[in-house]
Design an enzyme around this catalytic site. Structure first.
Site, PDB file in Angstrom:
ATOM      1  CE  LYS A  45      -3.308  -1.193  -0.625  1.00 24.42           C
ATOM      2  NZ  LYS A  45      -3.606  -1.949  -1.887  1.00 24.42           N
ATOM      3  CG  HIS A 100       4.648  -6.350  -1.023  1.00 27.10           C
ATOM      4  ND1 HIS A 100       4.707  -5.028  -1.403  1.00 27.10           N
ATOM      5  CD2 HIS A 100       3.380  -6.742  -1.288  1.00 27.10           C
ATOM      6  CE1 HIS A 100       3.527  -4.658  -1.889  1.00 27.10           C
ATOM      7  NE2 HIS A 100       2.708  -5.671  -1.833  1.00 27.10           N
ATOM      8  CB  SER A 130      -4.000   2.476   1.902  1.00 24.93           C
ATOM      9  OG  SER A 130      -4.084   1.850   0.653  1.00 24.93           O
TER      10      SER A 130
END
Ligand code: PPS
Length: 290
Positions: A45, A100, A130
């Site tokens: 995010k 990630h 988010s």
């Protein structure tokens, strides 16, 4: 509250979603790198899809002029999530990946300064909010409806991507090991043109003024929201609940104030602010600050 095993597993101290396996993550250590490879590394995010779209626009003329209709996930696949259709070794050069992963789980050759990494951070209150909304929309992410509970999970790092502060401070404190460009979501929001130029300079790419204008225009929140590839509109119904939102949600700075109470913000500060202040990043917490 521990995370549900239906959604997450832990490998070497880091939480992954169940669309991958410990064996696959472990194999990435030996993943063969080309010098021209580009990796977009983020905590979830923080601006991944935005940066994916910017890179597609910079690198692929067909993406820029709309003659190619390649899905973002095919164009710039996730490194750690086994791609359903793309053979990562057969992608056209330069290959671009999103990840990630924490700094310590990436392919070994990246630590030998091979390839290029763009690491994007975002102020963590906006990241958390988010993420909270995303967990409702994304069926593969455990939904925690109570924001207080979600925040505690986030603060204790028991979410996909683990601890935000560990992720960011890990990448920043190991910058020397990598060929890496650091960007923030907020600087992209403040001056997208300069951010695109920074990326071009880092990658040794030259765009004409016209091409640059086209990248900047198409990478705006409003235009990306209208582009089904950028907004991930073609994700199947068993992955996303299209009634509960969309990938591109608000796209702004400071939306955390619409979800977090003053008490929640104070609790957040109490846990993280000292560590945040130790990072070499000047976070922007409100759209009026830019
Ligand atoms: S993910 O799931 O980790 O890949 O999500 P990620 O892409 O990192 O982050 C999603 C948030 O980025 C916002 N976004 C943008 N903001 C501004 N401009 C553009 N062009 C843009 N594209 C994506 C997206 O809306 C998500 O933030 P929120 O706050 O939820 O709107």
């Amino acid at each position: 509250m521990e995370p549900s095993k239906d959604y997450l597993f832990k490998y070497k101290g880091f939480y992954f979603g169940v669309e991958t396996t410990p064996e696959y993550i472990s194999s990435l250590e030996d993943f063969e790198i080309n010098d021209s490879d580009i990796f977009i590394a983020t905590y979830p995010k923080s601006g991944t899809v935005w940066t994916q779209n910017i890179l597609s626009l910079i690198i692929h003329e067909g993406h820029r002029n709309g003659t190619e209709k390649i899905e973002t996930m095919e164009r710039i696949p996730w490194l750690e999530y086994k791609p359903p259709t793309t053979d990562l070794t057969k992608l056209p050069l330069p290959r671009v990946f999103a990840t990630h992963l924490p700094y310590y789980l990436v392919p070994r050759d990246l630590r030998n300064k091979r390839a290029s990494i763009i690491y994007v951070t975002r102020n963590p209150k906006d990241v958390m909010v988010s993420y909270y909304h995303f967990s409702k929309y994304m069926k593969t992410v455990e939904e925690i409806a109570d924001f207080n509970l979600f925040m505690e999970r986030f603060l204790s790092g028991k979410v996909l991507g683990s601890s935000w502060i560990d992720h960011v401070s890990g990448w920043y404190s190991h910058a020397e090991d990598f060929n890496i460009l650091f960007l923030t979501y907020e600087e992209m929001k403040k001056d997208l043109r300069s951010a695109v130029l920074k990326i071009c300079k880092f990658l040794g790419r030259k765009l004409s003024e016209e091409e640059l204008d086209s990248v900047v225009t198409q990478a705006s929140f409003e235009n990306m929201k209208k582009d089904p590839r950028a907004n991930y509109e073609n994700l199947p119904d068993d992955v996303v609940d299209k009634h509960k939102g969309s990938f591109l949600r608000k796209g702004t700075i400071g939306d955390w104030k619409n979800t977090m109470t003053v008490a929640q913000s104070e609790r957040f500060d109490q846990v993280l602010m000292e560590k945040i202040k130790a990072l070499p990043i000047n976070f922007i917490w409100d759209i009026n600050e830019i």
